[in-house]
Design an enzyme around this catalytic site. Sequence first.
Site, short mmCIF file in Angstrom:
data_model
loop_
_atom_site.label_atom_id
_atom_site.label_comp_id
_atom_site.label_asym_id
_atom_site.label_seq_id
_atom_site.Cartn_x
_atom_site.Cartn_y
_atom_site.Cartn_z
N GLU A 20 -60.53 31.26 45.08
CA GLU A 20 -59.26 31.00 44.25
C GLU A 20 -57.99 31.22 45.54
OE1 GLU A 20 -59.29 32.31 40.02
OE2 GLU A 20 -60.00 33.82 41.20
N TYR A 52 -31.88 23.80 34.90
CA TYR A 52 -33.37 24.00 34.75
C TYR A 52 -33.99 23.46 35.93
CZ TYR A 52 -33.18 19.18 32.74
OH TYR A 52 -32.97 18.08 32.48
N GLU A 72 -50.99 38.73 35.53
CA GLU A 72 -50.26 39.67 35.11
C GLU A 72 -48.79 39.62 36.14
OE1 GLU A 72 -54.03 40.71 33.02
OE2 GLU A 72 -53.41 39.99 35.10
N LYS A 97 -54.22 29.60 33.59
CA LYS A 97 -55.05 29.21 34.59
C LYS A 97 -55.85 27.90 33.77
CE LYS A 97 -56.82 32.12 37.45
NZ LYS A 97 -57.63 33.23 38.00
#
Length: 136
Positions: A20, A52, A72, A97
């Site tokens: 990853e 934005y 997290e 994910k």
Amino acid sequence: MDIHIDGLEIYGYHGVLPEEKTLGQVFRFDLRLHMSDCAGALTDKVADTLDYTEAIDVVTEVAGCQSFDLLEKLAHSVARALLDRFPIDAVSVRVMKPHPPIPCSLRGVGVSLELSRDVVLGAATAGGEGTAAPSS
């Protein structure tokens, strides 16, 4: 007033597995930025609200240029960066994910958190980092 950014996809290098960190993958963000007072609702001027596109730039900077093991920590870092950059009262961050490296079929895994300026300021005066309030 809440400003929503939904389905923002950013390529990043987050996760526990070495693959990853090396190969990377797409992460999907849903954001809600809360402003108790938004003059733009009356003036119709972008200068009087949160642009934005600038918020998207902040998320891209954090998620695309840093690397975290945990979703997290990624979500918390994005929330803190948005609170640091904009005059918002609170932010909700959901990060998914979509294709986790696990051997089963699912639409994704993710986390969500809500962080308010009051919590961050309270923790700063108490000497802490700030904690995320659970989201519903």
